[in-house]
Design a protein around this motif. Structure first.
Motif, PDB file in Angstrom:
ATOM      1  N   HIS A   1       0.873  -1.186   0.000  1.00 17.22           N
ATOM      2  CA  HIS A   1       0.000   0.000   0.000  1.00 17.22           C
ATOM      3  C   HIS A   1       0.904   1.229   0.000  1.00 17.22           C
ATOM      4  O   HIS A   1       1.556   1.544   0.990  1.00 17.22           O
ATOM      5  N   ARG A   2       0.966   1.924  -1.120  1.00 16.66           N
ATOM      6  CA  ARG A   2       1.983   2.968  -1.286  1.00 16.66           C
ATOM      7  C   ARG A   2       1.900   4.041  -0.210  1.00 16.66           C
ATOM      8  O   ARG A   2       2.906   4.425   0.386  1.00 16.66           O
ATOM      9  N   GLN A   3       0.697   4.554   0.037  1.00 17.50           N
ATOM     10  CA  GLN A   3       0.575   5.645   1.008  1.00 17.50           C
ATOM     11  C   GLN A   3       0.882   5.172   2.423  1.00 17.50           C
ATOM     12  O   GLN A   3       1.598   5.838   3.181  1.00 17.50           O
ATOM     13  N   ALA A   4       0.352   3.988   2.785  1.00 19.34           N
ATOM     14  CA  ALA A   4       0.579   3.480   4.138  1.00 19.34           C
ATOM     15  C   ALA A   4       2.058   3.183   4.369  1.00 19.34           C
ATOM     16  O   ALA A   4       2.615   3.512   5.425  1.00 19.34           O
ATOM     17  N   TRP A   5       2.721   2.559   3.388  1.00 16.56           N
ATOM     18  CA  TRP A   5       4.122   2.225   3.606  1.00 16.56           C
ATOM     19  C   TRP A   5       4.999   3.477   3.604  1.00 16.56           C
ATOM     20  O   TRP A   5       5.974   3.558   4.354  1.00 16.56           O
ATOM     21  N   HIS A   6       4.670   4.451   2.788  1.00 14.60           N
ATOM     22  CA  HIS A   6       5.439   5.695   2.801  1.00 14.60           C
ATOM     23  C   HIS A   6       5.365   6.334   4.186  1.00 14.60           C
ATOM     24  O   HIS A   6       6.377   6.833   4.713  1.00 14.60           O
ATOM     25  N   GLU A   7       4.178   6.307   4.810  1.00 12.80           N
ATOM     26  CA  GLU A   7       4.043   6.875   6.154  1.00 12.80           C
ATOM     27  C   GLU A   7       4.804   6.041   7.171  1.00 12.80           C
ATOM     28  O   GLU A   7       5.505   6.583   8.036  1.00 12.80           O
ATOM     29  N   THR A   8       4.687   4.720   7.072  1.00 11.75           N
ATOM     30  CA  THR A   8       5.419   3.850   7.998  1.00 11.75           C
ATOM     31  C   THR A   8       6.924   4.073   7.890  1.00 11.75           C
ATOM     32  O   THR A   8       7.625   4.223   8.901  1.00 11.75           O
ATOM     33  N   TYR A   9       7.421   4.127   6.673  1.00 10.45           N
ATOM     34  CA  TYR A   9       8.860   4.266   6.477  1.00 10.45           C
ATOM     35  C   TYR A   9       9.379   5.611   6.990  1.00 10.45           C
ATOM     36  O   TYR A   9      10.548   5.723   7.361  1.00 10.45           O
ATOM     37  N   SER A  10       8.501   6.609   7.037  1.00 12.60           N
ATOM     38  CA  SER A  10       8.929   7.914   7.554  1.00 12.60           C
ATOM     39  C   SER A  10       9.294   7.847   9.030  1.00 12.60           C
ATOM     40  O   SER A  10       9.932   8.762   9.557  1.00 12.60           O
ATOM     41  N   PHE A  11       8.899   6.756   9.714  1.00 12.02           N
ATOM     42  CA  PHE A  11       9.250   6.582  11.124  1.00 12.02           C
ATOM     43  C   PHE A  11      10.471   5.673  11.306  1.00 12.02           C
ATOM     44  O   PHE A  11      10.880   5.442  12.439  1.00 12.02           O
ATOM     45  N   VAL A  12      11.026   5.156  10.224  1.00 11.19           N
ATOM     46  CA  VAL A  12      12.224   4.327  10.322  1.00 11.19           C
ATOM     47  C   VAL A  12      13.446   5.245  10.347  1.00 11.19           C
ATOM     48  O   VAL A  12      13.670   6.022   9.417  1.00 11.19           O
ATOM     49  N   ARG A  13      14.220   5.143  11.413  1.00  8.43           N
ATOM     50  CA  ARG A  13      15.394   6.004  11.579  1.00  8.43           C
ATOM     51  C   ARG A  13      16.652   5.301  11.073  1.00  8.43           C
ATOM     52  O   ARG A  13      16.730   4.067  11.054  1.00  8.43           O
ATOM     53  N   ARG A  14      17.628   6.089  10.703  1.00  7.60           N
ATOM     54  CA  ARG A  14      18.850   5.560  10.108  1.00  7.60           C
ATOM     55  C   ARG A  14      19.567   4.607  11.073  1.00  7.60           C
ATOM     56  O   ARG A  14      20.068   3.563  10.678  1.00  7.60           O
ATOM     57  N   ASP A  15      19.632   4.969  12.348  1.00 10.15           N
ATOM     58  CA  ASP A  15      20.281   4.130  13.344  1.00 10.15           C
ATOM     59  C   ASP A  15      19.756   4.524  14.721  1.00 10.15           C
ATOM     60  O   ASP A  15      18.913   5.420  14.851  1.00 10.15           O
ATOM     61  N   GLU A  16      20.283   3.866  15.750  1.00 10.85           N
ATOM     62  CA  GLU A  16      19.810   4.126  17.109  1.00 10.85           C
ATOM     63  C   GLU A  16      20.086   5.569  17.538  1.00 10.85           C
ATOM     64  O   GLU A  16      19.287   6.173  18.262  1.00 10.85           O
ATOM     65  N   ALA A  17      21.193   6.113  17.088  1.00 15.96           N
ATOM     66  CA  ALA A  17      21.539   7.482  17.485  1.00 15.96           C
ATOM     67  C   ALA A  17      20.508   8.478  16.945  1.00 15.96           C
ATOM     68  O   ALA A  17      20.079   9.391  17.656  1.00 15.96           O
ATOM     69  N   GLU A  18      20.115   8.299  15.682  1.00 14.78           N
ATOM     70  CA  GLU A  18      19.107   9.197  15.121  1.00 14.78           C
ATOM     71  C   GLU A  18      17.761   9.007  15.821  1.00 14.78           C
ATOM     72  O   GLU A  18      17.058   9.982  16.102  1.00 14.78           O
ATOM     73  N   ALA A  19      17.409   7.758  16.133  1.00 10.83           N
ATOM     74  CA  ALA A  19      16.150   7.497  16.824  1.00 10.83           C
ATOM     75  C   ALA A  19      16.130   8.178  18.191  1.00 10.83           C
ATOM     76  O   ALA A  19      15.133   8.800  18.578  1.00 10.83           O
ATOM     77  N   GLU A  20      17.228   8.074  18.923  1.00 11.62           N
ATOM     78  CA  GLU A  20      17.289   8.714  20.244  1.00 11.62           C
ATOM     79  C   GLU A  20      17.239  10.228  20.117  1.00 11.62           C
ATOM     80  O   GLU A  20      16.601  10.917  20.916  1.00 11.62           O
ATOM     81  N   ALA A  21      17.900  10.775  19.116  1.00 12.73           N
ATOM     82  CA  ALA A  21      17.922  12.228  18.943  1.00 12.73           C
ATOM     83  C   ALA A  21      16.533  12.764  18.617  1.00 12.73           C
ATOM     84  O   ALA A  21      16.138  13.825  19.107  1.00 12.73           O
ATOM     85  N   ARG A  22      15.768  12.028  17.811  1.00 12.44           N
ATOM     86  CA  ARG A  22      14.433  12.481  17.427  1.00 12.44           C
ATOM     87  C   ARG A  22      13.396  12.118  18.472  1.00 12.44           C
ATOM     88  O   ARG A  22      12.356  12.770  18.579  1.00 12.44           O
ATOM     89  N   GLY A  23      13.641  11.036  19.209  1.00 13.38           N
ATOM     90  CA  GLY A  23      12.745  10.682  20.293  1.00 13.38           C
ATOM     91  C   GLY A  23      11.464   9.993  19.872  1.00 13.38           C
ATOM     92  O   GLY A  23      10.535   9.875  20.678  1.00 13.38           O
ATOM     93  N   ASP A  24      11.381   9.510  18.627  1.00 14.60           N
ATOM     94  CA  ASP A  24      10.193   8.787  18.192  1.00 14.60           C
ATOM     95  C   ASP A  24      10.587   7.826  17.077  1.00 14.60           C
ATOM     96  O   ASP A  24      11.767   7.688  16.740  1.00 14.60           O
ATOM     97  N   GLY A  25       9.604   7.146  16.477  1.00 14.38           N
ATOM     98  CA  GLY A  25       9.907   6.197  15.435  1.00 14.38           C
ATOM     99  C   GLY A  25      10.719   5.024  15.969  1.00 14.38           C
ATOM    100  O   GLY A  25      10.677   4.698  17.158  1.00 14.38           O
ATOM    101  N   PHE A  26      11.466   4.374  15.096  1.00  9.23           N
ATOM    102  CA  PHE A  26      12.232   3.208  15.517  1.00  9.23           C
ATOM    103  C   PHE A  26      13.399   2.983  14.571  1.00  9.23           C
ATOM    104  O   PHE A  26      13.314   3.239  13.368  1.00  9.23           O
TER     105      PHE A  26
END
Length: 420
Positions: free
Chosen positions: A253-278
């Protein structure tokens, strides 16, 4: 969104309210650990201190019908005598800037997430001596978007965040602290996490499952949530088969996956810096740098848009089904109404939070399999196949972990607290 000072003069009792401000921020730090879809954390909590905003919230709360318990664990509407300067108020809101919107089912998921946050927030406040006295939910009017939450937000003044939709207002009062420890609640909330790894194959004892389904407290009391544990081999096989057939729907599902992928962070450091996603490690466990890079490329929306034509999403669905099939328990939670309102859904989220904390205390972990609920045709097939009435709002693997999984990052609790 950060806490913002207001130009409105503080009421004379501001000094007496300082302990509540401290308690609220301590509670928000714990509630920030609540579960949410994609770890988007779509909640906000406002504390009215300006004279106009406070009066607007007082009027809203006092509109609640009397003659019955307004807030489980608190007092009824008929006993709600004025507390003068000792009353405090908070408003739970949905932050639309943080909410998922690509699928219609996300509207329910966001309210469930906000309800989980509210349950832990109010429990944390109660453990500091601030008991819930009354809750007033804001239901949208039938037949349209005008009015309801929009009108309530407008009445709260210019400092109300424009992206927030109020869900309920809560009146709290100073009381004796109930049994329990704030530090213990914090430890349990910190230990609670989604674990997507295989689980131990041994069964979960019926007495443990009964304990998870015991009567709820706080906002979750009287939520009307049906909890069903699927332990029979035929039920779990049926569920795994459904996942194998439909578990790749989000990837294709193009729209759903595009939104999901927007929460995928490059690595743990980026995830911690942004404080959300995974980070990908929160989805797949520890990864080498090479495998992490390869996965990011393979899961990118442009790549998935090409690979879905050769059935890659079906491969991913079968992989998920292989993890689901040997899980000893599948838990499903549902509301009685197939079209639940704000109150029922928020209370359902509160019930989920309590269930997950109890599971954590029992040494169990969960892995939500939300894809089967995010598409109405799949959800209806699930409910029909397994005899689940009403509206199923949560379905998850449940078991004892074979390995640990990293904790998802969180925004600082203060970032969800706003002063109006």
């Amino acid at each position: 969104m950060t806490s913002s000072p207001t130009s409105t003069p503080r009421p004379p009792s501001a000094e007496r309210r300082a302990p509540f401000e401290h308690a609220l921020r301590a509670a928000a730090d714990i509630a920030a650990l609540s579960p949410s879809s994609h770890n988007c954390q779509p909640w906000g909590v406002a504390r009215p201190t300006g004279r106009g905003a406070r009066r607007a919230v007082e009027r809203l709360v006092d509109e609640a019908p009397t003659g019955g318990p307004e807030a489980p664990g608190g007092t009824s509407g008929e006993s709600g005598t004025r507390g003068g300067g000792t009353d405090e108020y908070v408003i739970l809101a949905l932050d639309r800037e943080r909410a998922l919107t690509s699928l219609p089912a996300h509207a329910v998921e966001m309210l469930v997430s906000c309800g989980a946050y509210l349950q832990i927030l109010l429990r944390s406040l109660a453990l500091q001596g601030w008991s819930t006295d009354r809750i007033r939910f804001v239901e949208p009017p039938a037949g349209g978007r005008a009015g309801g939450a929009h009108d309530v937000g407008s009445s709260l003044g210019d400092t109300w965040p424009v992206s927030w939709s109020p869900l309920c207002a809560v009146r709290l009062r100073r009381t004796d602290r109930p049994d329990g420890s704030l530090a213990e609640l914090r430890r349990t909330a910190m230990a609670r996490r989604t674990n997507r790894a295989p689980y131990r194959p041994d069964a979960v004892e019926p007495a443990v499952l009964d304990g998870l389904s015991a009567p709820s407290t706080g906002v979750a009391e009287g939520a009307g949530v049906t909890v069903r544990h699927l332990v029979a081999d035929s039920e779990r096989a049926a569920f795994a088969g459904l996942v194998a057939r439909h578990g790749g729907r989000d990837f294709s599902h193009r729209q759903a996956w595009h939104e999901t992928y927007s929460f995928v962070r490059r690595d743990e450091a980026e995830a911690e810096a942004r404080g959300d996603g995974f980070a990908l490690s929160q989805l797949f466990g520890p990864l080498s740098a090479t495998r992490r890079h390869a996965l990011r490329l393979a899961l990118a929306p442009t790549t998935m848009n090409v690979l879905r034509h050769v059935g890659y999403h079906r491969v991913l669905a079968r992989q998920l089904a292989r993890v689901v099939r040997p899980t000893p328990v599948i838990v499903a939670m549902g509301l009685a109404d197939a079209l639940p309102g704000v109150e029922a859904t928020v209370r359902g989220g509160a019930r989920l939070a309590e269930y997950w904390l109890r599971a954590t205390e029992a040494g169990l972990v969960l892995h939500p399999v939300s894809v089967v609920l995010q598409h109405d045709d799949v959800r209806k097939e699930l409910q029909d196949r397994l005899g689940l009435p009403g509206r199923t709002i949560f379905v998850s693997r449940l078991g004892r972990p074979l390995t640990g999984f990293p904790r998802s990052p969180r925004r600082i609790g203060d970032r969800a607290v706003y002063t109006i």
